[in-house]
Design a protein around this motif. Sequence first.
Motif, PDB file in Angstrom:
ATOM      1  N   CYS A 299      -9.189  -2.588   2.598  1.00 36.22           N
ATOM      2  CA  CYS A 299      -7.786  -3.026   2.585  1.00 36.22           C
ATOM      3  C   CYS A 299      -7.266  -3.035   1.150  1.00 36.22           C
ATOM      4  O   CYS A 299      -8.022  -3.289   0.209  1.00 36.22           O
ATOM      5  CB  CYS A 299      -7.654  -4.460   3.097  1.00 36.22           C
ATOM      6  N   GLU A 487       3.104  -6.965  -5.965  1.00 35.25           N
ATOM      7  CA  GLU A 487       2.518  -8.251  -5.587  1.00 35.25           C
ATOM      8  C   GLU A 487       2.715  -9.337  -6.626  1.00 35.25           C
ATOM      9  O   GLU A 487       2.774 -10.502  -6.265  1.00 35.25           O
ATOM     10  CB  GLU A 487       1.046  -8.106  -5.190  1.00 35.25           C
ATOM     11  N   VAL A 604      -8.620 -12.665   2.301  1.00 29.59           N
ATOM     12  CA  VAL A 604      -7.802 -12.632   3.512  1.00 29.59           C
ATOM     13  C   VAL A 604      -8.703 -12.684   4.746  1.00 29.59           C
ATOM     14  O   VAL A 604      -9.057 -11.665   5.314  1.00 29.59           O
ATOM     15  CB  VAL A 604      -6.884 -11.390   3.517  1.00 29.59           C
TER      16      VAL A 604
HETATM   17  C1  F6R Z   1      -4.435  -6.494  -4.447  1.00 28.31           C
HETATM   18  C2  F6R Z   1      -5.566  -7.107  -3.806  1.00 28.31           C
HETATM   19  C3  F6R Z   1      -5.741  -6.892  -2.350  1.00 28.31           C
HETATM   20  C4  F6R Z   1      -7.233  -6.749  -2.001  1.00 28.31           C
HETATM   21  C5  F6R Z   1      -7.396  -6.722  -0.480  1.00 28.31           C
HETATM   22  C6  F6R Z   1      -8.847  -6.546  -0.077  1.00 28.31           C
HETATM   23  O1  F6R Z   1      -4.413  -6.762  -5.808  1.00 28.31           O
HETATM   24  O2  F6R Z   1      -6.336  -7.805  -4.417  1.00 28.31           O
HETATM   25  O3  F6R Z   1      -5.019  -5.794  -1.903  1.00 28.31           O
HETATM   26  O4  F6R Z   1      -7.739  -5.595  -2.590  1.00 28.31           O
HETATM   27  O5  F6R Z   1      -6.910  -7.905   0.075  1.00 28.31           O
HETATM   28  O6  F6R Z   1      -9.626  -7.623  -0.495  1.00 28.31           O
HETATM   29  P1  F6R Z   1     -11.184  -7.512  -0.573  1.00 28.31           P
HETATM   30  O7  F6R Z   1     -11.519  -6.497  -1.610  1.00 28.31           O
HETATM   31  O8  F6R Z   1     -11.662  -8.882  -0.947  1.00 28.31           O
HETATM   32  O9  F6R Z   1     -11.665  -7.082   0.773  1.00 28.31           O
END
Ligand code: F6R
Length: 607
Positions: A299, A487, A604
Amino acid sequence: MCGIVGYTGKNKCEDILINSLRKLEYRGYDSAGIAVIENGKIKTVKSKGKINDGLVKKLEDAGTLNAVTGIGHTRWATHGEPSDINSHPIGNSRVTIVHNGIIENYRKLKTFLIEKGYEFESETDTETVAKLLDYYYTGNPVEAISKAVTDIEGAYALGIIFRDYPDMIYAVRKDSPLIVGIGDGEMYIASDMTALLEYTKKYYLLETGEIAAISQNGASFCDLHGNKIKKEEQIATWDVSEAEKGGFEHFMLKEIHEQPNAVTKTISPRIKDGLPCFEECGLTDEMLRNYHHIFIVACGSAMHAGMVGKYIIESMSRTPVIVDIASEFRYRNPLLSADDLVVIISQSGETADTKAALELANEVGADTLAFVNVVGSSIAREAKMVMFTYAGPEISVASTKAYMVQVALMYLLSFRVALARHAITEEQCRDYITELEKIPDKISECLKDLDPYRKAASRLVGADSLLYIGRGLDYALSMEGSLKLKEISYIHSESYAAGELKHGTISLICDGMPVIAVATQRELLAKTISNMREVKTRGAYVIAICPKGISVDAESADQIIEIPDAGDMLMPLVAVVPLQLIAYYASVLRGNDVDKPRNLAKSVTVE
Ligand code: F6R
């Protein structure tokens, strides 16, 4: 999403809870609260807003809480708007909880509990869990927890205190993370280790379906049927200083500056005899030769890191790579088979959609390889193969150094795939690795003079909208630049394949509209420059990011940001730095909370 903490020991818990919550605030900051057991009574203080804006003030008004056992919460709202009443902890005079996750069947449970005579005051799903625990509680906390969680559908990490057990904290989890910290005569719970680094590095990992009963003397664990579980102590490798700002104004700026070191730490142990080595995770050349497809699923920024991987693997090895957004992949019935490799990328290792994508790939029987930053995270434990990225804790919500090391690891994988498939020779591979090893110095060079980024950002802050354009790898990078800006600065932007503009989007260009052109790919340069001119003649203010030695002139760009040349293939690792810093300064100039942008949370764990 949401951070939870708990403490029981000999010391006053209020300060420890607040301090630990501050470390978790990146997980959500819509509201915060604590509940302690003082003189046999549960006392809860909670407030809308960030810890310093609301909770601290309320605690001052409440006077000193004299308690040695308590739980705390920092919220990213899902059910119910950010408000005092919807803040956690939530409960009554007998049982009070903090919750990270989402209870999917809360409506059904609420109806049941209302029939049993319970009244609800908040709009949260969490309140049903608190009331359900109270309903089942007849004096035995573990029994009540077992019964309650058996009724619950969804994801949860729960910290629970019972008035009748004033020196205990109980915890249980399913799909949301939770650790139990081990101190000397004191014990903790937390959503992740950053909350506890100041106090201890020792911890237990609570697994789905396990209940922890925690006192100052230690923790005992059992399953939902009451069967005892023995757990191994884990030791965190992160250092407390890594989770502090260290003199920088914001975590994001500090983390951008940590990138050279993070890249070295991530790639060095994986280079043996000048070649990329994936032995540590069990990925062999034979496996790489036999995969039919490579999927990369993630993501946000992690997915953008995968985009870079796609370009490199496909161009070097002619191996098909499908990059998927995890939330799409999991529901689109992907054409995935047991002969495929699925690379999962995640900083936190807890992202709900990414985790679900991994589970799907595991079910199908595909090989799964996770690039993860957080040791002990769900994705790290569930993937068949794991390669850790060594970025250290990333606190700023906007990912910088974690993205950087994900991309760096992608290069190592791309080189290994090419080598395994005989698309390059060992000698060629060694040359690529030599160039990759020079990247940390090139990133450092980008960080010597920050003025050009500040200047570029000052052109953006008044804009309503802007475009990022690029071709090939520069397009993959534009996506990351645009996301970063959106963001944290709240300025709308879009990333566009430069050649695609004239098929519609160019009509958006108006006088003074900023366009950031990433122009690092020599092979495509002439084409990208034409696209820059097309927008400039229509009034755009063009900021070009290009390596030294590439000739972009005043006819094509209004501001040129020159960065060290790393050769076309490796340019994303260098060119992302200006994009991060432009976003950073745009956010600073707009007076935003850079590290905690509105509506967002770092990890998330909901869909
Ligand atoms: C943007 C950002 C998010 C993460 C995404 C995935 O700066 O940090 O887009 O890259 O939520 O998160 P992870 O890598 O923890 O799965």
